[in-house]
Scaffold this active site. Sequence first.
Site, PDB file in Angstrom:
ATOM      1  N   ARG A   1     -34.663  36.395  -7.957  1.00  0.00           N
ATOM      2  CA  ARG A   1     -36.170  36.017  -7.681  1.00  0.00           C
ATOM      3  C   ARG A   1     -36.577  36.689  -6.502  1.00  0.00           C
ATOM      4  NH1 ARG A   1     -36.215  31.512  -4.730  1.00  0.00           N
ATOM      5  NH2 ARG A   1     -35.139  30.182  -6.321  1.00  0.00           N
TER       6      ARG A   1
ATOM      7  N   TYR B   1     -64.398  36.186 -11.852  1.00  0.00           N
ATOM      8  CA  TYR B   1     -63.460  35.788 -12.875  1.00  0.00           C
ATOM      9  C   TYR B   1     -63.438  34.295 -12.891  1.00  0.00           C
ATOM     10  CZ  TYR B   1     -59.389  35.349 -15.624  1.00  0.00           C
ATOM     11  OH  TYR B   1     -58.373  35.166 -16.532  1.00  0.00           O
TER      12      TYR B   1
ATOM     13  N   ASP C   1     -60.392  41.688  -4.866  1.00  0.00           N
ATOM     14  CA  ASP C   1     -59.849  41.747  -6.252  1.00  0.00           C
ATOM     15  C   ASP C   1     -60.331  43.017  -6.969  1.00  0.00           C
ATOM     16  OD1 ASP C   1     -59.456  41.614  -9.159  1.00  0.00           O
ATOM     17  OD2 ASP C   1     -59.874  39.238  -9.136  1.00  0.00           O
TER      18      ASP C   1
ATOM     19  N   LYS D   1     -54.384  44.272 -16.724  1.00  0.00           N
ATOM     20  CA  LYS D   1     -55.715  44.911 -17.138  1.00  0.00           C
ATOM     21  C   LYS D   1     -55.027  46.500 -17.149  1.00  0.00           C
ATOM     22  CE  LYS D   1     -56.947  40.684 -17.292  1.00  0.00           C
ATOM     23  NZ  LYS D   1     -57.704  40.267 -16.190  1.00  0.00           N
TER      24      LYS D   1
HETATM   25  C1  LIG Z   1     -57.709  38.846 -15.437  1.00  0.00           C
HETATM   26  C2  LIG Z   1     -58.134  38.674 -14.335  1.00  0.00           C
HETATM   27  C3  LIG Z   1     -57.675  37.802 -13.041  1.00  0.00           C
HETATM   28  C4  LIG Z   1     -56.348  37.098 -13.357  1.00  0.00           C
HETATM   29  O1  LIG Z   1     -55.158  37.796 -13.899  1.00  0.00           O
HETATM   30  P1  LIG Z   1     -54.070  37.210 -14.928  1.00  0.00           P
HETATM   31  O2  LIG Z   1     -53.107  38.542 -14.878  1.00  0.00           O
HETATM   32  O3  LIG Z   1     -54.646  36.993 -16.166  1.00  0.00           O
HETATM   33  O4  LIG Z   1     -53.457  35.976 -14.242  1.00  0.00           O
HETATM   34  C5  LIG Z   1     -58.204  37.990 -12.149  1.00  0.00           C
HETATM   35  N1  LIG Z   1     -59.180  38.625 -11.673  1.00  0.00           N
HETATM   36  C6  LIG Z   1     -59.777  39.500 -12.682  1.00  0.00           C
HETATM   37  C7  LIG Z   1     -61.143  40.109 -11.960  1.00  0.00           C
HETATM   38  C8  LIG Z   1     -59.302  39.320 -14.028  1.00  0.00           C
HETATM   39  O5  LIG Z   1     -59.868  40.136 -14.771  1.00  0.00           O
END
Ligand SMILES: *Cc1c(COP(=O)(O)O)cnc(C)c1O
Length: 385
Positions: free
Chosen positions: A52, A104, A176, A201
């Site tokens: 972990r 998001y 982000d 993504k």
């Molecule tokens: C998908 C997404 C998240 C969350 O990420 P996960 O990997 O699905 O937990 C946060 N911010 C943005 C802009 C996203 O597109």
Amino acid sequence: MTDFSKHKFGTKAIHAGAEPDPTTGAIMTPIFQTSTYVQEYPGKHKGYAYARGKNPTREALQKNIAALENGKFCLCFSSGMGSMDAVMKLLRPGDEVITGDDLYGGSYRMFTKVFANFGIKFHFINLHNADNISKYVNVNTKLLWVETPTNPTMQIVDIEACAKIAKENNIMLGVDNTFASPFLQNPLALGADIVMHSVTKYLGGHSDVIMGALVLNDEKIYEQLAFIHNSCGATPGPMDSFLVMRGIKTLHLRMERHCFNGRKIAEYLKNHPKIEKIYWPGFEDHPNHEIAKKQMRDFGGMISIVLKHSTVEDTFNIASSFKVFSLAESLGGVESLINHPATMTHASIPKAERDKAGVVDNLLRLSVGVEDVEDLIEDLKQVLG
Ligand SMILES: *Cc1c(COP(=O)(O)O)cnc(C)c1O
């Protein structure tokens, strides 16, 4: 051992963190599928005690992502939300957060339904003009959390302007950077303290892994986050770390094609008679086009469209009629996706809030993949006429 931190992006994507395996010379980082490590004597080990806390495959990936963002430290998490959860745990009851009103959906949900219960106050404001921020700053403000481009209306927030306000008021700035990916935008260089990615993504890029990452330069904040990372335990497994490392090796190639295809499709859709509005930061008449040009290398493959005179039913029918685009949540993979934010990615935001932010029922979001763009345009023609 070459230090790849000074090389260009594509070279770093392929090599940073990826040392040949010392026991065999294997060029690919092995998948250390283990939960624990043998100790010679209590406390006497090779720096690894329990997985972990530390895993060599994950460490290689963390070094790689840190290099892509020109950051000193990176921590990978079992999801993007897991990484944001760790950032929120830096806060205390009574602290306040200023963030955008076009986030998001999952981020909005975590802020309002989880951390609001722990006495943290959130201000959801329009960050389109960074001057709005100062009005909401007070002694309790600890974090400014910015998403740019925003999801799904592709607004551009001026990261440098946010960093200036954050510094003046001793507030942490988190960005982000999921939509841009490190190929298009590097927030640390613009003054951000923490960069977050939903690695799920563009970084992963193949729609086969859920993962998150935080990148930063400040050692003190890193130590606190590393403590939360190990204590709370949202750490990713070695197999997923391997898949992401493999995905990242083509990040620069994929991003070039995402941007190329994105531009062609945006241009095709711009004057389409069935479309009322199109959101893509590459257009010169996009309200923050100049800031996008200043802080991004290119404009990406995320496009949102508002359909003209389209009921929810019409919009659903259109979203379900594509042959190459797939109707699905998520984005940033090699395959093109179409998404209906109001009922999919942003369903957890109340309708009144959604409408205010422009996430209307006749809006569709495209994640343009890396297929041949002629086939993608053909698919759009086949549906929109
Ligand atoms: C998908 C997404 C998240 C969350 O990420 P996960 O990997 O699905 O937990 C946060 N911010 C943005 C802009 C996203 O597109």
